[in-house]
Scaffold this motif. Sequence first.
Motif, short mmCIF file in Angstrom:
data_model
loop_
_atom_site.label_atom_id
_atom_site.label_comp_id
_atom_site.label_asym_id
_atom_site.label_seq_id
_atom_site.Cartn_x
_atom_site.Cartn_y
_atom_site.Cartn_z
N ASP A 169 -1.02 7.07 1.02
CA ASP A 169 -2.37 7.62 1.05
C ASP A 169 -3.46 6.56 1.20
N HIS A 170 -3.08 5.30 1.26
CA HIS A 170 -4.07 4.23 1.36
C HIS A 170 -4.89 4.37 2.64
N ASN A 228 0.83 -1.20 0.00
CA ASN A 228 0.00 0.00 0.00
C ASN A 228 0.87 1.25 0.00
N GLY A 229 0.35 2.31 -0.61
CA GLY A 229 1.02 3.60 -0.58
C GLY A 229 0.64 4.39 0.66
N GLU A 256 6.03 3.51 -1.74
CA GLU A 256 6.96 4.57 -2.12
C GLU A 256 8.43 4.15 -1.94
N GLY A 298 -11.49 3.05 -5.72
CA GLY A 298 -11.50 3.52 -4.34
C GLY A 298 -12.58 2.76 -3.60
N ARG A 339 -9.96 6.55 0.33
CA ARG A 339 -8.96 6.44 -0.73
C ARG A 339 -8.28 5.08 -0.72
N LYS A 340 -7.92 4.65 -1.92
CA LYS A 340 -7.24 3.36 -2.08
C LYS A 340 -5.92 3.60 -2.82
N ASP A 341 -4.86 3.01 -2.33
CA ASP A 341 -3.56 3.10 -3.00
C ASP A 341 -2.86 1.75 -2.86
N VAL A 357 -0.73 -1.23 -4.69
CA VAL A 357 0.26 -1.28 -5.78
C VAL A 357 0.83 -2.68 -5.90
N ARG A 405 -0.66 0.31 -10.33
CA ARG A 405 -1.65 0.59 -9.31
C ARG A 405 -2.99 -0.07 -9.65
#
Length: 271
Positions: free
Chosen positions: A166-167, A163-164, A193, A214, A260-262, A264, A210
């Motif tokens: 912002d997840h 996950n990033g 990241e 969301g 929000r979803k991030d 990867v 990605r």
Amino acid sequence: MSHSPPSKSAISQYSSTSSKLAQRAAILSYDTNLQSWYTWLSTRLPTANHDILEVGAGSGELWTHIDTSIAKSITLTDFSPAMCDKLREMRHQLRSTQSQSQSHPDIPMEIQQCDAASLPFENGSFDLVIANHMLYHLDSPSTALSEFARVLRPGGALRVSLNGRDHISELLALGHQIGRPSPIVDAARINAETAGGMLEKWFGDVRMERFPGGFEVRDVEAVMGYLGSWGEEEMTGAQEDEVRGCVEGRIREEGCFRVRKDMVLFSAVKG
């Protein structure tokens, strides 16, 4: 082989129960992407005629979305005895389903309890290694990555999902608001990241993709369950009331509680 155990938060979360993972996984049903995470991931795994290892396999949900019969062999590991029990249940269900179809052979699937950073396999044992949302549970993800490289054959493939930053930022903010921060995010030593540079130490052709979409949550209980899965103590009545007030208010005003979803997926190859 180096040894680095799962983080303390991972041990407290998963070693004796699988319920916390189930509480968090429930939010996936509110994804705006019509294709589920597991289905999306399954289309990006080279499984045909491969010896496959999934490390930190959890409940094994991924394998209910894959035609396992095309693999040469499948090995699933987890450090948690409770999760290994879930994996055996999943394997039994798959084999029961396949036994009803004469067109499919028995599933070549083994379950083994072990640490990701100290894998009990010979060098070059696998063609594909999968680490699906598990590296951030480790105190030393780099040690695990070195193990993944060791057990892969030359030219073997690695798939790592993370996950990033912002997840689920809305859930993280709500957790901090009620005094219940995420033990996983705060303890994580790798994320989307930072993963690229770490992977390049051991692998080549590192790529990232990605997972679109969301979360649009329409049931406050999904949020309650997610936040309730953080920590070892139950949420207090005051915390529950604050969450309900915030989330239900947003659902009334906007039709849903947007998160929000991030997520990867990293792909790499052993040179």
